[in-house]
Design an enzyme around this catalytic site. Structure first.
Site, short mmCIF file in Angstrom:
data_model
loop_
_atom_site.label_atom_id
_atom_site.label_comp_id
_atom_site.label_asym_id
_atom_site.label_seq_id
_atom_site.Cartn_x
_atom_site.Cartn_y
_atom_site.Cartn_z
N GLU A 117 0.85 -1.20 0.00
CA GLU A 117 0.00 0.00 0.00
C GLU A 117 0.87 1.24 0.00
O GLU A 117 2.09 1.17 0.27
CB GLU A 117 -0.97 -0.01 1.19
CG GLU A 117 -2.05 -1.07 1.07
CD GLU A 117 -3.10 -1.00 2.17
OE1 GLU A 117 -4.12 -1.68 2.04
OE2 GLU A 117 -2.89 -0.26 3.15
N ARG A 279 -1.36 9.00 0.96
CA ARG A 279 -2.74 9.38 0.68
C ARG A 279 -2.95 10.88 0.53
O ARG A 279 -3.78 11.32 -0.26
CB ARG A 279 -3.65 8.84 1.79
CG ARG A 279 -3.83 7.34 1.74
CD ARG A 279 -4.65 6.85 2.91
NE ARG A 279 -4.92 5.42 2.80
CZ ARG A 279 -5.54 4.72 3.72
NH1 ARG A 279 -5.95 5.30 4.84
NH2 ARG A 279 -5.76 3.42 3.55
N HIS A 340 -11.81 10.44 5.85
CA HIS A 340 -11.63 9.03 6.15
C HIS A 340 -11.11 8.76 7.55
O HIS A 340 -11.56 7.84 8.22
CB HIS A 340 -10.67 8.43 5.12
CG HIS A 340 -10.41 6.97 5.28
ND1 HIS A 340 -11.42 6.03 5.27
CD2 HIS A 340 -9.26 6.29 5.47
CE1 HIS A 340 -10.90 4.82 5.43
NE2 HIS A 340 -9.60 4.95 5.56
N ARG A 375 -1.45 9.72 8.49
CA ARG A 375 -1.45 8.29 8.79
C ARG A 375 -1.05 7.48 7.57
O ARG A 375 -1.61 7.64 6.50
CB ARG A 375 -2.83 7.84 9.25
CG ARG A 375 -2.95 6.34 9.51
CD ARG A 375 -4.34 5.97 9.91
NE ARG A 375 -5.27 6.00 8.79
CZ ARG A 375 -5.63 4.92 8.08
NH1 ARG A 375 -5.11 3.75 8.35
NH2 ARG A 375 -6.50 5.04 7.11
#
Length: 529
Positions: A117, A279, A340, A375
């Site tokens: 990821e 992200r 999120h 994060r």
């Protein structure tokens, strides 16, 4: 109705953090585990991607630590990162021992199948297809339901914490079934209430993500930190019937490409890692392209993979898209960024202790120092399990010395009436989420934040007046808490005169040389030790 319900430990929130903490407490302690709705309704259940852990022989604790520090944009606390990562393998072993069935490699059935990821330099995401949160939640819930010392009480919404003599000794809890407020007393109270992404108009989170624990802890005198760092997941399904369906990051990890409406890829223009950038970079890139082109969404294409591969690795995404008429084996998925994850929260130490004696916070409601300004993918489930175990150990070691809760007055609703103006709640809720999206979103400015600050002050006055005159309800409590946390988010964002990680402002586009946490101290600060 009894005057009070007494337990040794009161856990508010039944996600991964609350469940795993309850299960790791000594069996002689009586535990109340409260869920706002039915069990398996929180954010854990919907977590698709997986949990980061150092399990591959080619990987290392140092590598995971360095990746996390890099993603956190200079704001992570190294002690917290090292503590979390060094406990990752043992936490996976504990979950496996509970019965969580993680995917194994088809060619090596004695090894876990690990995915990649964004932000990670190794394959280290352990998963159960694309429904990892569900697998963990269901197994831990079943274990908790079978435990003699744990009472799982559903449809309970926390109102406020009970503080006596500088110590948290329980909470007032709305029973949504009886419509009465109950008093729970306990020697230790744990907040596992999740984040506050429901403050935004578009979110990947379930309805209950209203920042309840953060707001209650602030009102009880606990510091909060870094609430300006709200993570927007880059890829939520864009469809009028999809509501808040998240398209797992693992799709990009397996080669998914982000495309403009004309089919052209664009991420390589923003970061050399392209789709595998952290992200915040991916979300800003999508936001930029949507605004530049005036389009409603971009597209995520994984159709170059075989249908068998997609059905095996992404059954949830494949099925949900198919229900909406999207065949991901043949066409790209329309996606937009959505709120999120709340990276900041209640300040805690490595044992989950807050500033208030007797009060712990675990999971997304807390600020451990692990995430910093951004994060890294799949570190959140790991944080839940690691800090829950640490907090459980501290509670077990100290609870015998804790003073017994003293008698507390029952909830008094004699001076309030039933509301005939619930339209006020729904109107304020809608206004809050819209101006947070417009003014405190992915890209910010001083002017936008000041507008948001002005709006939230007016909103707080209306909510306070309403709260003092009418009986509490689930919607009113969530609005009250969400407005409180939104105000704290705005204050944190205004205090940060730089762009760092998830906080990007056009007025201060560069980071400062010195990275510092944004810590807010309440007027009634209750610093223990």
């Amino acid at each position: 109705m009894p005057h009070s319900l007494k337990y040794d430990v009161l856990i508010i929130g039944a996600g991964a953090a609350g469940l795993s903490l309850a299960l790791q407490l000594p069996p002689h302690l009586r535990v109340a585990l409260l869920s706002k709705a039915d069990v398996n309704q929180g954010s854990t259940y919907w977590a698709q991607g997986g949990m980061a852990a150092v399990l591959d022989t080619k990987d290392s604790v140092d590598s995971h630590v360095e990746d996390t520090l890099a993603a956190g944009a200079g704001l992570c606390q190294r002690e917290a990162v090292e503590f979390t990562v060094s406990n990752s393998r043992s936490c996976v072993e504990w979950l496996v021992a509970q019965g969580v069935d993680f995917d194994l490699r088809p060619d090596h059935a004695d090894e876990f199948h690990l995915t990649m990821e964004g932000g990670h330099s190794h394959r280290r995401i352990i998963h159960a297809a694309d429904r990892t949160g569900r697998a963990i939640s269901e197994v831990l819930t079943e274990k908790a339901q079978a435990a003699d010392n744990i009472d799982i009480l559903t449809h309970r919404v926390a109102v406020d914490l009970v503080v006596q003599d500088g110590r948290c000794q329980g909470a007032y809890i709305l029973n949504r079934k009886s419509d009465h407020v109950e008093l729970f007393l306990a020697s230790a109270v744990v907040l596992g209430t999740g984040g506050a992404s429901k403050a935004y108009l578009y979110t990947s989170n379930p309805d209950g993500a209203s920042g309840d624990g953060i707001a209650m802890a602030w009102r009880a005198g606990c510091r909060v930190a870094n609430l300006e760092f709200n993570q927007f997941h880059p890829t939520c399904l864009y469809h009028p019937k999809a509501k808040s369906f998240l398209v797992t990051e693992a799709i990009r990890g397996e080669g998914g490409r982000l495309l403009l409406p004309d089919g052209k890829p664009f991420m390589q223009r923003f970061d050399k890692r392209a789709e595998l950038a952290p992200r915040d970079i991916v979300a800003r890139a999508i936001d930029h392209e949507m605004k530049r082109l005036g389009v409603d969404c971009v597209f995520l294409d994984i159709s170059h993979k075989s249908a068998d591969f997609l059905h095996e690795h992404f059954p949830t995404v494949t099925q949900r898209c198919a229900e909406l008429g999207i065949d991901i084996t043949r066409e790209p998925i329309p996606v937009v960024p959505a709120a999120h994850y709340t990276c900041g929260g209640i300040v805690v130490d490595t044992r989950g202790r807050t500033d208030l004696a007797g009060l712990y916070a675990v999971g997304e409601a807390s600020c451990t120092g692990l995430h910093g300004a951004n994060r890294m993918a799949s570190n959140s489930l790991l944080e839940c399990i690691v800090y829950a175990r640490s907090a459980a150990g501290h509670i077990a070691a100290t609870i015998d010395a804790a003073p017994a809760p003293r008698p507390v007055p029952a909830w008094d609703e004699s001076q309030v009436t039933d509301s005939d103006e619930d339209v006020v709640i729904s109107h304020n809720w809608d206004e809050l989420r819209r101006f947070m999206w417009d003014y405190v979103g992915i890209v910010r400015t001083n002017k936008r934040l000041q507008r948001a600050e002005h709006r939230i002050e007016l909103l707080q006055k209306e909510i306070a007046e309403y709260y003092s005159n009418y009986k509490v309800s689930n919607d009113l409590l969530e609005l009250r808490n969400l407005a409180m946390v939104a105000q704290l988010m705005i204050r944190c964002a205004l205090a940060r005169k730089e762009s760092r990680g998830l906080h990007y402002t056009l007025d201060y586009p560069e980071p400062l040389a010195d990275a510092r946490d944004t810590i807010l101290v309440p007027p009634n600060a209750a610093l223990q030790n």
